[in-house]
Design an enzyme around this catalytic site. Structure first.
Site, mmCIF file in Angstrom:
data_model
loop_
_atom_site.group_PDB
_atom_site.id
_atom_site.type_symbol
_atom_site.label_atom_id
_atom_site.label_comp_id
_atom_site.label_asym_id
_atom_site.label_seq_id
_atom_site.Cartn_x
_atom_site.Cartn_y
_atom_site.Cartn_z
ATOM 1 N N LYS A 28 -34.840 -46.907 26.425
ATOM 2 C CA LYS A 28 -36.285 -46.633 26.350
ATOM 3 C C LYS A 28 -36.605 -46.116 24.955
ATOM 4 O O LYS A 28 -35.844 -45.313 24.407
ATOM 5 C CB LYS A 28 -36.707 -45.609 27.408
ATOM 6 N N GLU A 75 -47.301 -41.970 29.755
ATOM 7 C CA GLU A 75 -47.234 -40.512 29.884
ATOM 8 C C GLU A 75 -48.530 -39.858 29.395
ATOM 9 O O GLU A 75 -49.037 -40.175 28.306
ATOM 10 C CB GLU A 75 -46.044 -39.966 29.066
ATOM 11 N N ASP A 132 -34.650 -38.034 26.598
ATOM 12 C CA ASP A 132 -34.319 -37.127 25.495
ATOM 13 C C ASP A 132 -34.944 -35.750 25.768
ATOM 14 O O ASP A 132 -34.732 -34.798 25.019
ATOM 15 C CB ASP A 132 -34.720 -37.693 24.123
HETATM 16 O O1 KIV Z 1 -37.482 -37.728 28.031
HETATM 17 C C1 KIV Z 1 -37.975 -37.877 29.166
HETATM 18 O O2 KIV Z 1 -37.581 -37.243 30.155
HETATM 19 C C2 KIV Z 1 -39.053 -38.844 29.307
HETATM 20 C C3 KIV Z 1 -39.865 -38.776 30.556
HETATM 21 C C4 KIV Z 1 -40.714 -37.577 30.520
HETATM 22 C C5 KIV Z 1 -40.632 -40.023 30.771
HETATM 23 O O3 KIV Z 1 -39.273 -39.617 28.425
#
Ligand code: KIV
Length: 279
Positions: free
Chosen positions: A113, A182, A44
């Site tokens: 995710k 993260e 996102d």
């Molecule tokens: O949104 C994203 O790109 C992510 C990564 C930074 C892990 O969640």
């Protein structure tokens, strides 16, 4: 060969580090996939790097599905993970399952995710029960930017570090197939990685994770302005683009582009008739 949940699990078991990069469109997904990356994340983060928002909160399910479809058309071998946007899973378990289903069914992702620990375990369990693999996301979870008061490293205090280890165990128990760590200290990420049987994929979490993920615009030098300490610039694509575009402007202005090489020809006798009739 198509990467799957079991590919990533086997990689953790054999110590073969997992590579993941973000992509948001067909062309980039194709290039990344051809390079042999194990997994592509439609993050996102697209709200920031593709749409110009200052954080990820405004990203919608429609945005995610649109970009996931494009990536799925371009990536043949990578394991495709699509982010569940803010408020697509927090309010109810039912909505979480439905929205996860849309990312798989309409978007063509292989997994979803979502961010959070103990508080989203019910959602993780229900989505996994619907036969959808779930990647969890702990630490500096960008959808909590307003709670953190900015994009700040997490897990530095004893209480916070303890909670992260406990959350990691909880999301694993709930059925997550992997977890993104993260913006947490490397030593903490290493302990979490050793404690879990599912793979950890780090971003700003040091070298002790089972794999790494970066936003492709960051690692290719295309990001405008500040980048986080954990970003390594592997190429200067932004500068290459700037040079190419400036050269194009110059050549169009001075008439050297298009030259004969980039121009279609016509038979002299045909053009002679046309010229006679219309000039
Ligand atoms: O949104 C994203 O790109 C992510 C990564 C930074 C892990 O969640």
């Amino acid at each position: 060969m198509k990467n799957t949940v079991s590919t990533l699990l086997k990689q953790k078991q054999s110590g073969d580090r997992i590579t993941m990069l973000t992509a948001y469109d067909y062309t980039t997904a194709r290039i990344i996939d051809e390079c042999g990356v194990n997994s592509i994340l439609i993050g996102d983060s697209l709200g920031m790097v593709m749409l110009g928002y200052e954080n990820t909160l405004a990203v919608t399910m429609e945005d995610m599905i649109h970009h996931t479809k494009a990536v799925a058309r371009g990536a043949k071998n990578a394991f495709i993970v699509a982010d569940m946007p803010f408020m697509s899973y927090q309010a109810s378990v039912n909505e979480a399952v439905k929205n996860a289903g849309r990312l798989i069914k309409e978007g063509g992702a292989n997994a979803v995710k979502l961010e959070g620990g103990a508080e989203v375990c019910e959602q993780i369990r229900a989505i996994v029960n619907a036969s959808i693999p779930v990647v969890a996301h702990l630490g500096l979870t960008p959808q909590s930017v307003n709670v953190f008061g900015g994009f700040k490293v997490q897990g530095k205090s004893l209480d916070n570090a303890k909670k992260l280890v406990e959350d990691a165990l909880r999301i694993q128990e709930a059925g997550a197939c992997a977890v993104t760590l993260e913006g947490i200290p490397a030593k903490l990420a290493e302990i979490i990685t050793k404690k879990l049987f599912i793979p950890t994929i780090g971003i700003g979490a040091g070298n002790g994770c089972d794999g790494q993920v970066l936003v492709y615009q960051d690692m290719l030098g295309m990001t405008l302005g500040h980048t986080a300490k954990f970003v390594k610039k592997f190429a200067d694509v932004g500068d290459v683009m700037r040079k190419g575009i400036s050269d194009y402007i110059e050549e169009v202005k001075n008439g050297t582009f298009p030259s004969e090489e980039h121009t279609y020809a016509i038979d002299d006798d045909v053009i002679a008739v046309i010229a006679k009739e219309f000039e």
